[in-house]
Design a protein around this motif. Structure first.
Motif, short mmCIF file in Angstrom:
data_model
loop_
_atom_site.label_atom_id
_atom_site.label_comp_id
_atom_site.label_asym_id
_atom_site.label_seq_id
_atom_site.Cartn_x
_atom_site.Cartn_y
_atom_site.Cartn_z
N GLU A 1 -33.94 -0.05 10.77
CA GLU A 1 -33.07 -0.70 10.07
C GLU A 1 -34.16 -1.43 9.78
OE1 GLU A 1 -32.72 1.12 13.13
OE2 GLU A 1 -31.12 1.52 13.86
N PHE A 2 -34.84 -2.05 9.73
CA PHE A 2 -35.79 -3.75 8.91
C PHE A 2 -37.18 -2.67 8.37
CE2 PHE A 2 -33.31 -5.09 12.02
CZ PHE A 2 -33.25 -7.36 10.98
N TYR A 3 -36.95 -1.45 7.31
CA TYR A 3 -37.73 -1.05 6.62
C TYR A 3 -37.72 -1.87 5.53
CZ TYR A 3 -39.42 3.01 8.88
OH TYR A 3 -39.93 3.56 10.01
N THR B 1 -23.68 -11.89 -0.55
CA THR B 1 -24.68 -11.58 0.61
C THR B 1 -23.57 -10.81 1.92
OG1 THR B 1 -23.66 -13.35 2.04
CG2 THR B 1 -25.93 -13.51 1.07
N GLY B 2 -22.94 -10.32 0.92
CA GLY B 2 -21.74 -9.11 1.64
C GLY B 2 -21.95 -8.16 2.31
N GLU B 3 -23.45 -7.46 1.48
CA GLU B 3 -23.78 -6.44 1.91
C GLU B 3 -24.57 -6.58 2.73
OE1 GLU B 3 -26.33 -4.13 -1.32
OE2 GLU B 3 -24.05 -3.28 -1.97
N GLU B 4 -25.66 -7.76 3.06
CA GLU B 4 -25.67 -8.13 4.26
C GLU B 4 -25.20 -8.33 5.61
OE1 GLU B 4 -26.50 -9.41 1.28
OE2 GLU B 4 -28.68 -9.06 1.23
N SER B 5 -24.07 -8.80 5.10
CA SER B 5 -22.77 -8.63 6.27
C SER B 5 -22.83 -7.45 7.34
CB SER B 5 -21.53 -9.78 5.95
OG SER B 5 -21.92 -11.19 5.43
N ALA B 6 -22.11 -6.29 5.82
CA ALA B 6 -21.71 -5.34 6.53
C ALA B 6 -23.00 -4.92 7.12
CB ALA B 6 -21.26 -4.69 4.82
N PHE B 7 -24.38 -4.61 6.43
CA PHE B 7 -25.32 -4.50 7.22
C PHE B 7 -25.38 -5.01 8.90
CE2 PHE B 7 -30.09 -4.41 8.54
CZ PHE B 7 -29.88 -3.10 9.04
N LEU B 8 -25.09 -6.10 9.02
CA LEU B 8 -24.85 -6.90 10.37
C LEU B 8 -24.14 -6.46 11.27
CD1 LEU B 8 -26.65 -8.94 12.33
CD2 LEU B 8 -24.48 -10.91 11.72
N GLY B 9 -22.59 -6.14 10.37
CA GLY B 9 -21.46 -5.93 11.33
C GLY B 9 -22.35 -4.30 11.57
N ALA B 10 -22.73 -3.51 11.08
CA ALA B 10 -23.12 -2.15 11.70
C ALA B 10 -24.27 -2.01 12.34
CB ALA B 10 -23.60 -1.29 9.81
N LEU B 11 -24.95 -2.79 12.56
CA LEU B 11 -25.99 -3.37 13.24
C LEU B 11 -25.71 -3.32 14.29
CD1 LEU B 11 -29.55 -2.87 12.59
CD2 LEU B 11 -28.81 -5.75 13.16
N LEU B 12 -24.76 -4.10 14.58
CA LEU B 12 -24.37 -4.54 16.40
C LEU B 12 -23.65 -4.22 16.61
CD1 LEU B 12 -23.47 -8.48 15.58
CD2 LEU B 12 -25.51 -7.45 16.21
N GLU C 1 -23.42 -0.06 15.68
CA GLU C 1 -22.90 1.73 15.39
C GLU C 1 -24.69 1.31 16.27
OE1 GLU C 1 -23.79 4.70 11.52
OE2 GLU C 1 -23.16 2.57 11.85
N PHE C 2 -26.31 0.76 15.49
CA PHE C 2 -27.27 1.08 15.65
C PHE C 2 -27.75 1.07 16.63
CE2 PHE C 2 -26.97 0.03 10.38
CZ PHE C 2 -27.18 1.65 10.32
N VAL C 3 -27.64 -0.76 17.46
CA VAL C 3 -27.60 -1.45 18.84
C VAL C 3 -27.10 -0.46 19.80
CG1 VAL C 3 -27.87 -3.08 20.22
CG2 VAL C 3 -28.45 -3.30 17.54
N PRO C 4 -26.04 0.21 19.55
CA PRO C 4 -25.00 0.85 20.97
C PRO C 4 -26.13 2.23 20.38
CG PRO C 4 -23.66 -0.45 19.89
CD PRO C 4 -25.10 -0.73 18.91
N HIS C 5 -26.54 2.90 19.49
CA HIS C 5 -27.28 4.32 19.35
C HIS C 5 -27.72 4.01 19.86
CE1 HIS C 5 -27.82 7.87 18.34
NE2 HIS C 5 -28.66 7.13 18.09
N GLN D 1 -38.76 -0.35 19.73
CA GLN D 1 -38.58 -0.29 18.93
C GLN D 1 -36.59 -1.04 18.54
OE1 GLN D 1 -37.12 3.74 16.26
NE2 GLN D 1 -39.34 3.66 16.15
N LEU D 2 -36.14 -0.85 20.47
CA LEU D 2 -34.81 -1.61 20.07
C LEU D 2 -35.11 -2.94 21.05
CD1 LEU D 2 -32.14 -1.73 20.77
CD2 LEU D 2 -32.83 -0.90 23.94
N VAL D 3 -36.38 -3.28 21.48
CA VAL D 3 -36.27 -4.99 21.38
C VAL D 3 -36.50 -5.31 20.14
CG1 VAL D 3 -38.03 -6.18 22.41
CG2 VAL D 3 -37.64 -4.75 23.56
N THR D 4 -37.81 -4.69 19.69
CA THR D 4 -37.85 -5.28 18.28
C THR D 4 -36.82 -5.28 17.14
OG1 THR D 4 -39.57 -4.27 17.84
CG2 THR D 4 -39.75 -5.01 16.11
#
Length: 317
Positions: free
Chosen positions: A133-135, A254-265, A267-271, A287-290
């Protein structure tokens, strides 16, 4: 359709990488003009001329002094002869079908701008602690990028990485090119986002976004220093800083960054947490801690920038 690829270089120490980038363009299946801009280093310019000066498809321009990446890209577009101008960095390598994929998008979709996917070339090996997610911190297309958050799906996006981005040349010149005040290798070098600002202007002026083709591939060399945790931490902070600055330059950029942040919190972190519980491993845990730490650093950078960059006033006051 003729394509001109602008390749800027300024560091003699990266000459072998520059050659790899240049050769990858000249080896593409779709022939193209290679426009080399040497940014204020006469010795390097001589070396480039010795290597490519007799090549029919290569145009070489030497800046009289170091002017930075964004201004060099603008200069390259001005001296180019193609219908389309594409940008490639000197630490990248184009896939043999890269230019053909760009041309196909222009010819079949009538696009004004086309970009593709950046893939990693880990020079010192893949850092196992760095989540996909941070590549984007290392110039590689990240998990969650792209239409509907799918980096393998073609469609419209605000912008792609500046080392895999192209425009119809007349559109690029009509927009005035990159805003050289934003950053690059000179000026306020803490700011990143020249591509973001330019593509936001493209959308504002023409009502169109960048067409993203995930099969238009460019490999980006990720050198060892870019996988150092301290470098990544600083990069994350200044990226957050730049996001806030972009909001002041180009509202709603920064709409795309906001959408990505939403997915991060959501979808990606819970997964990742669930995956860690089901299949515990040191790599999953790191990776989760990072991911959490880098998200926090981006946030700190954003808040810090709020002290300097105020919201832009709307046009209607």
């Amino acid at each position: 359709m003729r394509v001109s690829v602008v390749l800027c270089s300024y560091d003699p120490a990266l000459f072998s990488d520059f050659r790899a980038a240049a050769d990858s363009v000249l080896a593409n299946t779709h022939p193209a003009e290679l426009v080399v801009v040497v940014d204020g280093d006469p010795a390097l310019a001589d070396r480039v001329r010795e290597t490519y000066g007799t090549h029919d498809d290569v145009t070489i321009h030497e800046n009289d002094e170091n002017r930075g990446l964004l201004e060099s890209r603008n200069t390259g577009a001005e001296v180019a002869a193609g219908d389309v101008v594409a940008f490639l960095d000197d630490d990248a390598r184009a896939d043999p079908e890269w230019i053909a994929r760009l041309v196909a998008a222009y010819e079949t979709r009538g696009a004004l701008a086309v970009g593709g996917r950046m893939t990693p070339e880990w020079v010192a090996g893949r850092p196992t602690f760095l989540p996909a997610e941070f590549y984007w911190l290392v110039g590689v297309t990240h998990r969650g990028f792209g239409p509907a958050g799918d980096e393998h799906r073609p469609g419209e996006v605000r912008n792609t990485n500046g080392s895999n981005l192209s425009f119809r040349r007349e559109v690029f010149l009509g927009l005035g090119g990159f805003d050289t005040e934003i950053g690059g290798r000179k000026g306020n070098n803490k700011l990143q986002g020249g591509e973001t600002e330019l593509c936001a202007r493209l959308e504002r002026e023409y009502g169109e976004r960048v067409w993203y083709d995930p099969d238009a591939l460019v490999g980006h060399k990720v050198f060892a220093y870019r996988t150092d945790p301290r470098w990544l931490a600083g990069r994350a902070f200044w990226q957050g800083y730049s996001k806030r600055a972009m909001e002041s330059f180009v509202p709603d950029s920064t709409g795309e960054e906001s959408a990505f942040l939403g997915a991060l919190l959501t979808e990606f972190v819970p997964h990742r947490f669930a995956s860690l519980v089901r299949h515990p491993s040191r790599e999953r845990a790191s990776q989760l801690v990072t991911l959490v730490l880098l998200t926090g650093l981006v946030g700190f950078g954003y808040v810090y920038a709020m002290l300097r960059y105020r919201p832009a006033e709307s046009d209607d006051g």
